[in-house]
Design an enzyme around this catalytic site. Structure first.
Site, PDB file in Angstrom:
ATOM      1  N   LYS A 196       0.839  -1.202   0.000  1.00 25.46           N
ATOM      2  CA  LYS A 196       0.000   0.000   0.000  1.00 25.46           C
ATOM      3  C   LYS A 196       0.874   1.252   0.000  1.00 25.46           C
ATOM      4  O   LYS A 196       0.681   2.162  -0.782  1.00 25.46           O
ATOM      5  CB  LYS A 196      -0.923  -0.049   1.217  1.00 25.46           C
ATOM      6  CG  LYS A 196      -1.822   1.153   1.365  1.00 25.46           C
ATOM      7  CD  LYS A 196      -2.787   0.980   2.517  1.00 25.46           C
ATOM      8  CE  LYS A 196      -3.469   2.312   2.808  1.00 25.46           C
ATOM      9  NZ  LYS A 196      -4.446   2.240   3.899  1.00 25.46           N
ATOM     10  N   GLU A 202      10.462  -4.614   4.680  1.00 22.64           N
ATOM     11  CA  GLU A 202      10.544  -6.023   4.256  1.00 22.64           C
ATOM     12  C   GLU A 202      10.277  -6.125   2.757  1.00 22.64           C
ATOM     13  O   GLU A 202      11.020  -6.766   2.004  1.00 22.64           O
ATOM     14  CB  GLU A 202       9.487  -6.873   4.989  1.00 22.64           C
ATOM     15  CG  GLU A 202       9.736  -7.077   6.469  1.00 22.64           C
ATOM     16  CD  GLU A 202       9.040  -6.037   7.331  1.00 22.64           C
ATOM     17  OE1 GLU A 202       8.825  -4.899   6.846  1.00 22.64           O
ATOM     18  OE2 GLU A 202       8.723  -6.351   8.484  1.00 22.64           O
ATOM     19  N   GLY A 254      -4.855  -1.995   4.843  1.00 26.73           N
ATOM     20  CA  GLY A 254      -4.037  -3.122   4.380  1.00 26.73           C
ATOM     21  C   GLY A 254      -4.722  -4.460   4.602  1.00 26.73           C
ATOM     22  O   GLY A 254      -4.777  -5.307   3.715  1.00 26.73           O
ATOM     23  N   ARG A 255      -5.251  -4.668   5.803  1.00 26.04           N
ATOM     24  CA  ARG A 255      -5.843  -5.988   6.124  1.00 26.04           C
ATOM     25  C   ARG A 255      -7.233  -6.171   5.525  1.00 26.04           C
ATOM     26  O   ARG A 255      -7.862  -7.206   5.732  1.00 26.04           O
ATOM     27  CB  ARG A 255      -5.848  -6.190   7.648  1.00 26.04           C
ATOM     28  CG  ARG A 255      -6.495  -5.061   8.436  1.00 26.04           C
ATOM     29  CD  ARG A 255      -6.126  -5.147   9.917  1.00 26.04           C
ATOM     30  NE  ARG A 255      -6.621  -4.026  10.697  1.00 26.04           N
ATOM     31  CZ  ARG A 255      -6.000  -2.866  10.867  1.00 26.04           C
ATOM     32  NH1 ARG A 255      -4.834  -2.648  10.256  1.00 26.04           N
ATOM     33  NH2 ARG A 255      -6.511  -1.919  11.612  1.00 26.04           N
ATOM     34  N   GLU A 340      -4.887  -6.846  14.724  1.00 17.65           N
ATOM     35  CA  GLU A 340      -4.391  -5.519  14.339  1.00 17.65           C
ATOM     36  C   GLU A 340      -5.550  -4.519  14.400  1.00 17.65           C
ATOM     37  O   GLU A 340      -5.348  -3.334  14.652  1.00 17.65           O
ATOM     38  CB  GLU A 340      -3.779  -5.557  12.927  1.00 17.65           C
ATOM     39  CG  GLU A 340      -2.812  -4.414  12.660  1.00 17.65           C
ATOM     40  CD  GLU A 340      -2.007  -4.570  11.366  1.00 17.65           C
ATOM     41  OE1 GLU A 340      -2.572  -4.351  10.286  1.00 17.65           O
ATOM     42  OE2 GLU A 340      -0.811  -4.897  11.435  1.00 17.65           O
ATOM     43  N   HIS A 371      -4.461 -33.378  16.912  1.00 16.26           N
ATOM     44  CA  HIS A 371      -3.297 -34.172  17.315  1.00 16.26           C
ATOM     45  C   HIS A 371      -2.175 -33.271  17.806  1.00 16.26           C
ATOM     46  O   HIS A 371      -1.010 -33.686  17.830  1.00 16.26           O
ATOM     47  CB  HIS A 371      -2.839 -35.042  16.143  1.00 16.26           C
ATOM     48  CG  HIS A 371      -3.926 -35.983  15.719  1.00 16.26           C
ATOM     49  ND1 HIS A 371      -4.095 -37.219  16.285  1.00 16.26           N
ATOM     50  CD2 HIS A 371      -4.948 -35.820  14.845  1.00 16.26           C
ATOM     51  CE1 HIS A 371      -5.158 -37.805  15.751  1.00 16.26           C
ATOM     52  NE2 HIS A 371      -5.703 -36.968  14.877  1.00 16.26           N
ATOM     53  N   LYS A 500       9.038  -0.741  14.273  1.00  8.29           N
ATOM     54  CA  LYS A 500       9.608  -0.379  12.962  1.00  8.29           C
ATOM     55  C   LYS A 500      10.681   0.696  13.138  1.00  8.29           C
ATOM     56  O   LYS A 500      11.754   0.629  12.544  1.00  8.29           O
ATOM     57  CB  LYS A 500       8.526   0.190  12.046  1.00  8.29           C
ATOM     58  CG  LYS A 500       7.591  -0.827  11.446  1.00  8.29           C
ATOM     59  CD  LYS A 500       6.688  -0.133  10.432  1.00  8.29           C
ATOM     60  CE  LYS A 500       5.505  -0.968  10.025  1.00  8.29           C
ATOM     61  NZ  LYS A 500       4.539  -0.267   9.207  1.00  8.29           N
TER      62      LYS A 500
HETATM   63  O1  F6P Z   1       2.024  -4.309   9.907  1.00 13.31           O
HETATM   64  C1  F6P Z   1       1.657  -3.016   9.641  1.00 13.31           C
HETATM   65  C2  F6P Z   1       1.163  -2.826   8.248  1.00 13.31           C
HETATM   66  O2  F6P Z   1       1.013  -1.469   8.036  1.00 13.31           O
HETATM   67  C3  F6P Z   1      -0.129  -3.576   7.943  1.00 13.31           C
HETATM   68  O3  F6P Z   1      -1.256  -2.926   8.389  1.00 13.31           O
HETATM   69  C4  F6P Z   1      -0.033  -3.710   6.468  1.00 13.31           C
HETATM   70  O4  F6P Z   1      -0.939  -4.660   5.986  1.00 13.31           O
HETATM   71  C5  F6P Z   1       1.408  -4.095   6.316  1.00 13.31           C
HETATM   72  O5  F6P Z   1       2.085  -3.326   7.283  1.00 13.31           O
HETATM   73  C6  F6P Z   1       1.995  -3.883   4.963  1.00 13.31           C
HETATM   74  O6  F6P Z   1       1.948  -2.554   4.578  1.00 13.31           O
HETATM   75  P1  F6P Z   1       2.166  -2.116   3.073  1.00 13.31           P
HETATM   76  O7  F6P Z   1       1.085  -2.725   2.268  1.00 13.31           O
HETATM   77  O8  F6P Z   1       2.104  -0.626   3.074  1.00 13.31           O
HETATM   78  O9  F6P Z   1       3.512  -2.614   2.643  1.00 13.31           O
END
Ligand code: F6P
Length: 536
Positions: A196, A202, A254-255, A340, A371, A500
């Site tokens: 987003k 990452e 995002g979620r 979240e 199990h 972060k």
């Molecule tokens: O973990 C925090 C967060 O902002 C989530 O809400 C989101 O889904 C994820 O990081 C990834 O964010 P982005 O889509 O901006 O890379």
């Protein structure tokens, strides 16, 4: 939420066997709802008619219906970020009008969806090609909501998958990227960078490394990259062509984003028509949520049962137990969606919450969980409300007996949780096996199941794209209702920020270019141990 009244209901039902509630011959029918081909049974909980009436009053007092309408109508209910919450617009039907600041946003959403469908068709039929020919593999690089939704859904809908093979890389651990890319051919691989913000460390680290990998074999690596993001400037700066960029707006959390461009990997896997069915299922649940009366409203009921167990009865966690192997990643998806969203400590106005916020959500598909951790669920000291789900029909015609056994196992677990096994029953069964005296009693005590442990069961016909859409939207709205009743903002996530920021600070410290001074002694010691040293 009237906590005093809640406490009175809890005190009244705490030690009552749930089985006693079944002296009402109508309980199973009365405490279950059949809607839109889903059956939700909450009769195996300690909720009686009075408590249910209180929970309905709680939802009315919190004006859940008013907040729901405000959400669908584009009010800025995400107050801490000043944003509307309109993931529902991503699945709106043609002709729907959803206005944000006076402008109908649906045409732009539909235009992006049409572009996605067109792109998916081109990749699937091989007219969009990699340097080495038709695309055989797709790697979605994203994390959190930009990973869990498409990953979970691609796995869930394997029987509908007839497109390229989709892989997902989320972890910054280089092992994730390395293991995923190792068997792939860069010349026939498409990389999707799903973010987003297009800043998540990452995702950007993995995206850069994937581009380097692609460049080892492909002359124009950017041509085999796609971007899904709200940040068109950053996707362009990365070099991804505009026609391979699918944008969305900040009113998609995002979620909650699998319904739009973030769902592209799913569209590539199952095709545009199946993807449209997935959206239609979610849309059907939106309609149900908006129109069904409180008493028969599935998201409302799931939420009220959840609040009863966590805020009322004080059960710290809830287990989501899909008896559906292909929903293996659903618990992880719901962890982000629920924790979240509702893992907050202050109300919308910034005051401390008067009660506990959302529960820990966890789970695994059945029968595997049986199990592993079901021992604790049946005989441990903590009560874990269980949310079972199972399909009436599987997809594997040749394995119908497997499905019958799967269903039997699912039902057996909720029955065992409800009824348990008394000392006398355990004793009787053991004495038939030759145990006697002291040893008989000792062994029997180990075989007692306390029972009286609550569960709900959700039954759907078959895990089709439509049904998956329904299920996910059901959970989205459940989270929303719980958040409204708790008075929190379910749509921000400030709790992920501090870690972060600190991780950013730590990088130069780990390389040795910045000092660890100011870090706490434990962290300093760990840094010292981890910092690379010249080898002797
Ligand atoms: O973990 C925090 C967060 O902002 C989530 O809400 C989101 O889904 C994820 O990081 C990834 O964010 P982005 O889509 O901006 O890379």
């Amino acid at each position: 939420m009237d906590l005093e009244q809640l406490a009175q209901h809890v005190a009244r039902s705490k030690d009552r066997p749930i089985m006693d509630l079944f002296s009402d011959p109508n309980r199973a029918a009365d405490f279950s709802v059949h809607a839109d081909c889903l059956l939700f049974d909450y009769s195996k909980t300690n909720i009686d008619r009075d408590t249910r009436a209180f929970l309905f009053d709680t939802a009315r007092a919190a004006d859940v219906a008013g907040r729901r309408d405000a959400m669908f109508e584009g009010e800025r209910i995400n107050e801490t970020e000043g944003r509307a919450v309109l993931h529902t617009a991503l699945r709106a039907a043609y002709g729907t009008v959803v206005k944000l600041d006076g402008e109908n946003i649906v045409p732009a959403v539909r235009a992006t969806r049409d572009r996605m469908a067109e792109f998916a068709r081109a990749v699937r039929k091989g007219s969009f090609r990699g340097q080495g020919g038709a695309i055989t593999d797709v790697v979605n690089i994203g994390i959190g909501g930009s990973d869990l939704g498409p990953l979970m859904a691609v796995r869930a809908l394997t029987p509908y998958s007839d497109g390229p093979c989709c892989h997902f890389v989320s972890n910054i651990d280089g092992a994730h990227l390395a293991d995923t890319l190792a068997p792939l051919n860069p010349e026939t691989t498409l990389i999707i960078v799903a973010s987003k913000t297009f800043t998540t460390v990452e995702t950007m680290t993995n995206a850069h490394s994937a581009r380097d990998w692609m460049a080892t074999k492909v002359k124009d690596p950017a041509a085999q990259f796609v971007a899904l993001s709200t940040a068109a400037d950053r996707t362009a700066a990365f070099g991804i062509p505009a026609e391979q960029t699918f944008g969305f707006e900040d009113w998609v959390g995002g979620r909650y984003s699998v319904w739009g461009p973030i769902g592209l990997a799913l569209g590539l896997s199952i095709g545009a028509d199946n993807f449209a069915d997935f959206l239609a299922g979610a849309r059907a649940m939106d309609d149900h949520f908006r129109k069904a009366p409180l008493e028969r409203n599935l998201p409302m009921l799931l939420a009220l049962v959840g609040l009863w167990h966590h805020q009322g009865m004080g059960y710290a966690t809830r287990a989501v137990l899909p008896y559906e192997q292909r929903l293996g990643r659903l618990p992880a998806y719901l962890q982000q969606l629920e924790m979240e969203s509702n893992g907050k400590r202050v109300t919308m106005s910034g005051d401390a919450l008067e009660t506990v916020s959302g529960p820990v959500v966890w789970g695994e598909p059945g029968t595997n969980g049986q199990h592993a951790f079901f021992q604790l669920i049946h005989q441990g000291t903590a009560v874990v409300p269980c949310e079972f789900m199972v399909a009436k029909h599987g997809h594997e015609a040749g394995y119908a007996h497997h499905h019958r056994l799967l269903i039997g196992n699912c039902l057996a677990q909720s029955e065992a949780l409800l009824k348990g096994r008394t000392f006398e029953e355990a004793r009787a069964s053991l004495s038939g096996k030759g145990f006697e005296g002291e040893e008989l009693d000792r062994q029997a005590r180990h075989r007692v199941f306390p029972g009286n442990r609550p569960s709900t069961t959700l039954i759907y016909d078959q895990l089709t794209p439509f049904v998956l859409g329904q299920l996910l939207a059901l959970y989205e709205h459940r989270v929303f209702v719980e958040g409204v009743i708790l008075g929190i903002n379910s749509f921000d996530q400030w709790g992920v920020e501090l870690g972060k920021e600190l991780a950013k600070d730590l990088d130069p410290i780990l390389t040795g270019s910045a000092s660890a001074e100011g870090k706490d002694p434990s962290t300093q010691m760990l840094i010292n141990h981890l910092r690379p040293r010249a080898r002797k």
